[in-house]
Scaffold this motif. Sequence first.
Motif, PDB file in Angstrom:
ATOM      1  N   ILE B 181       0.837  -1.202   0.000  1.00 45.43           N
ATOM      2  CA  ILE B 181       0.000   0.000   0.000  1.00 45.43           C
ATOM      3  C   ILE B 181       0.873   1.254   0.000  1.00 45.43           C
ATOM      4  CG2 ILE B 181      -0.268   0.136   2.515  1.00 45.43           C
ATOM      5  CD1 ILE B 181      -3.211   0.888   2.017  1.00 45.43           C
ATOM      6  N   GLY B 182       1.980   1.193   0.712  1.00 47.16           N
ATOM      7  CA  GLY B 182       2.886   2.331   0.745  1.00 47.16           C
ATOM      8  C   GLY B 182       3.548   2.560  -0.600  1.00 47.16           C
ATOM      9  N   ARG B 183       3.948   1.474  -1.234  1.00 46.04           N
ATOM     10  CA  ARG B 183       4.593   1.611  -2.537  1.00 46.04           C
ATOM     11  C   ARG B 183       3.619   2.128  -3.575  1.00 46.04           C
ATOM     12  NH1 ARG B 183       7.989  -4.045  -2.414  1.00 46.04           N
ATOM     13  NH2 ARG B 183       9.547  -3.358  -0.885  1.00 46.04           N
ATOM     14  N   ALA B 184       2.383   1.687  -3.477  1.00 45.86           N
ATOM     15  CA  ALA B 184       1.379   2.192  -4.421  1.00 45.86           C
ATOM     16  C   ALA B 184       1.206   3.689  -4.239  1.00 45.86           C
ATOM     17  CB  ALA B 184       0.052   1.466  -4.206  1.00 45.86           C
ATOM     18  N   TYR B 185       1.183   4.113  -2.971  1.00 48.99           N
ATOM     19  CA  TYR B 185       1.074   5.549  -2.715  1.00 48.99           C
ATOM     20  C   TYR B 185       2.249   6.286  -3.340  1.00 48.99           C
ATOM     21  CZ  TYR B 185       1.055   9.978  -0.229  1.00 48.99           C
ATOM     22  OH  TYR B 185       1.065  11.313   0.062  1.00 48.99           O
ATOM     23  N   LEU B 186       3.439   5.786  -3.083  1.00 48.75           N
ATOM     24  CA  LEU B 186       4.636   6.448  -3.609  1.00 48.75           C
ATOM     25  C   LEU B 186       4.610   6.505  -5.139  1.00 48.75           C
ATOM     26  CD1 LEU B 186       7.340   4.941  -1.237  1.00 48.75           C
ATOM     27  CD2 LEU B 186       6.654   7.341  -1.392  1.00 48.75           C
ATOM     28  N   ALA B 187       4.088   5.450  -5.737  1.00 47.24           N
ATOM     29  CA  ALA B 187       4.069   5.424  -7.201  1.00 47.24           C
ATOM     30  C   ALA B 187       3.062   6.419  -7.764  1.00 47.24           C
ATOM     31  CB  ALA B 187       3.739   4.015  -7.688  1.00 47.24           C
ATOM     32  N   ALA B 188       2.068   6.756  -6.969  1.00 50.06           N
ATOM     33  CA  ALA B 188       0.964   7.563  -7.500  1.00 50.06           C
ATOM     34  C   ALA B 188       1.151   9.059  -7.302  1.00 50.06           C
ATOM     35  CB  ALA B 188      -0.351   7.124  -6.851  1.00 50.06           C
ATOM     36  N   ILE B 189       2.099   9.466  -6.452  1.00 54.54           N
ATOM     37  CA  ILE B 189       2.231  10.900  -6.181  1.00 54.54           C
ATOM     38  C   ILE B 189       3.199  11.544  -7.163  1.00 54.54           C
ATOM     39  CG2 ILE B 189       1.659  10.636  -3.760  1.00 54.54           C
ATOM     40  CD1 ILE B 189       4.580  10.675  -3.073  1.00 54.54           C
ATOM     41  N   PRO B 190       3.169  12.856  -7.278  1.00 53.50           N
ATOM     42  CA  PRO B 190       4.091  13.549  -8.170  1.00 53.50           C
ATOM     43  C   PRO B 190       5.544  13.298  -7.766  1.00 53.50           C
ATOM     44  CG  PRO B 190       2.386  15.051  -7.368  1.00 53.50           C
ATOM     45  CD  PRO B 190       2.244  13.779  -6.612  1.00 53.50           C
ATOM     46  N   GLU B 191       6.427  13.361  -8.739  1.00 53.93           N
ATOM     47  CA  GLU B 191       7.800  12.970  -8.485  1.00 53.93           C
ATOM     48  C   GLU B 191       8.495  13.803  -7.404  1.00 53.93           C
ATOM     49  OE1 GLU B 191      10.062  12.339 -12.026  1.00 53.93           O
ATOM     50  OE2 GLU B 191      11.891  11.953 -10.878  1.00 53.93           O
ATOM     51  N   PRO B 192       8.321  15.117  -7.378  1.00 53.65           N
ATOM     52  CA  PRO B 192       9.032  15.881  -6.337  1.00 53.65           C
ATOM     53  C   PRO B 192       8.622  15.440  -4.930  1.00 53.65           C
ATOM     54  CG  PRO B 192       8.093  17.342  -7.998  1.00 53.65           C
ATOM     55  CD  PRO B 192       7.557  15.991  -8.281  1.00 53.65           C
ATOM     56  N   ASP B 193       7.339  15.188  -4.757  1.00 49.65           N
ATOM     57  CA  ASP B 193       6.867  14.729  -3.456  1.00 49.65           C
ATOM     58  C   ASP B 193       7.504  13.384  -3.115  1.00 49.65           C
ATOM     59  OD1 ASP B 193       5.356  16.947  -3.490  1.00 49.65           O
ATOM     60  OD2 ASP B 193       3.415  15.945  -3.619  1.00 49.65           O
ATOM     61  N   ARG B 194       7.513  12.523  -4.107  1.00 50.08           N
ATOM     62  CA  ARG B 194       8.096  11.199  -3.868  1.00 50.08           C
ATOM     63  C   ARG B 194       9.561  11.327  -3.466  1.00 50.08           C
ATOM     64  NH1 ARG B 194       6.289   8.530  -8.027  1.00 50.08           N
ATOM     65  NH2 ARG B 194       7.910   9.120  -9.507  1.00 50.08           N
ATOM     66  N   ASN B 195      10.292  12.159  -4.197  1.00 50.36           N
ATOM     67  CA  ASN B 195      11.721  12.301  -3.888  1.00 50.36           C
ATOM     68  C   ASN B 195      11.921  12.840  -2.478  1.00 50.36           C
ATOM     69  OD1 ASN B 195      12.492  11.298  -6.329  1.00 50.36           O
ATOM     70  ND2 ASN B 195      12.582  13.326  -7.309  1.00 50.36           N
ATOM     71  N   PHE B 196      11.080  13.761  -2.107  1.00 43.97           N
ATOM     72  CA  PHE B 196      11.198  14.292  -0.751  1.00 43.97           C
ATOM     73  C   PHE B 196      11.003  13.185   0.273  1.00 43.97           C
ATOM     74  CE2 PHE B 196       9.207  16.037   3.046  1.00 43.97           C
ATOM     75  CZ  PHE B 196      10.162  16.960   3.419  1.00 43.97           C
TER      76      PHE B 196
END
Lengths: 292, 292
Positions: B181-196
């Motif tokens: 579930i966490g990875r799905a969240y990470l995959a779905a958010i915009p890249e800058p947010d993910r990188n942060f």
Amino acid sequence: MLGFKWLDRVAVRATDDFKEGNVSVLYSNDIERFDEEPLEKDRQFVTALARGLELLRCFGPGERYLGVTELARRTGIPKPTVSRLAGTLTKLGYLDFSEEHGRYCLGSGVLSLGYAMLSNLDVRRVARPFMQELAEFSRASVSIGVRDRLSMVYVETVRSSAPIALQHGVGARLPLATTSIGRAYLAAIPEPDRNFLLDQIRIRDEAQWPRIKAGIEQGLRDYEDRGFCLSLGEWNPEIVGVGVAIAGLDDSITAFNCGGPAYILTREKLENEIGPRLVSLVKRIGNLMGRP
Amino acid sequence: MLGFKWLDRVAVRATDDFKEGNVSVLYSNDIERFDEEPLEKDRQFVTALARGLELLRCFGPGERYLGVTELARRTGIPKPTVSRLAGTLTKLGYLDFSEEHGRYCLGSGVLSLGYAMLSNLDVRRVARPFMQELAEFSRASVSIGVRDRLSMVYVETVRSSAPIALQHGVGARLPLATTSIGRAYLAAIPEPDRNFLLDQIRIRDEAQWPRIKAGIEQGLRDYEDRGFCLSLGEWNPEIVGVGVAIAGLDDSITAFNCGGPAYILTREKLENEIGPRLVSLVKRIGNLMGRP
DNA sequence: ACCATTGTTCCGCTATGCAAACCACCACTG
DNA sequence: CAGTGGTGGTTTGCATAGCGGAACAATGGT
């Protein structure tokens, strides 16, 4: 002794401003005025923290989005302060700011707090199988609740497999005065505490007080005579139930109820079958959890 | 952009005192350091409120009773301040003081906050029947989660009627990096947010980072190729699951998973049956909730 | 008696609350 | 469309509440 004696501090400015209006609306949630210690400068009390949490409490079922002005009105906190507190809560993840609405709503942070508490309550694990059994027997719902301010809050709920069931899950708030679980709690606590709470309830709604008082006194008699309290539609005309409370589990006074739709649970069944079984359920749990 | 950038304020004194030690232990919960705005005097930020809430977060499953010193150590807040904040929280009902242990534990007040949020999430009502269906099909549990700091927090869980089921209920926290579930969240958010967020995860545990990073990158590829992420025991060796996320429901990015014991859910079944069904479930919910 | 540990008071200094002022937006309305 | 009132929310300046280091009190273990 029970711990209230706060707010007034928080809302004192509002009472000055709006003193001609109905003051009780200012205390929108379950806020009480403190009577004892008239205006002791409690240098230990951190107003900012109390107020921030009070903001979070403004949001409830059906109050999803609130703006600064609305929050200020409900809490009696000045607008600039609300703005700062809400901004802080947003940075921390306890509120979200919806650009679309230009309002705040609760954020995901609030969830994690409650869960930690639930997972530490031993009574839930111990009681669940017994609750399930009673739920099936009665075709109704069985819950555990603890008091918060003037409400009982469910910490566990078990439903029967019957298609119709009450929808109140963990975290739901029920009034103290008109529900079986609340009356059981009131019946089980020491008299000074009870009187204090009853006073607060009275202040809150003087008009309904005679009726509310009668119900509670009936509850005390029931509790004395039979070990459980009843509520037969006094809270919600379609819902009835019985309640029992016990002290000493998980460091607090815990109450149980069994309730459901009035057309399934007859008064006779509640009094003669379900009530006694709930009493015995609670007794067994008390024994299992090594109460003295 | 995501909102962190706090604390340091809260724990700045502790970093002075303990600067030789491992700083990350000071940020005991999921606290982040802020990078942008080096030391802007944010006159809008109310430290006392942040700290009080941080105290509440120290309590978790298995951390039932905590004293002032322990709280001070975990949060980096000076003892006298902890004492005052904890006293305030106790008066407000968010903490209880156990005379017996001489420690604090969470009080009933924390529960009511979370419930208000849950009852306003429309997605729960809409999704529940679909989730139930998938849970029965897969003989596993289906949940909805949202992010809080570096965890996913469940806001709804539906279990199959199978006798063995995961015990994580509403409010449970799961790590972002190693769960489906966490990875799905990470995959779905915009890249800058993910990188942060990834940066924060890396800082938290440099040693494990290569392994964690590999898992997340695999998740991104899975998400690209098949629309769902997997976790095959990376979080807990006995638990496997698939996850899917969607934006725009209830003003936030919401993730779904379907997971259960590894010996029931084979990899083949997860990839070929459950994953695709979860994808379609989320798509249907998105349509029902009028996502553009 | 001694030190170790844990929580509470003291008081100077500074962060914080808040009244008033300010800004931005919208809806009328002459 | 300037003018005007009404709605929301965010910035100043100053008085004060409350933070925190050090000291203190209260335990408990040896």
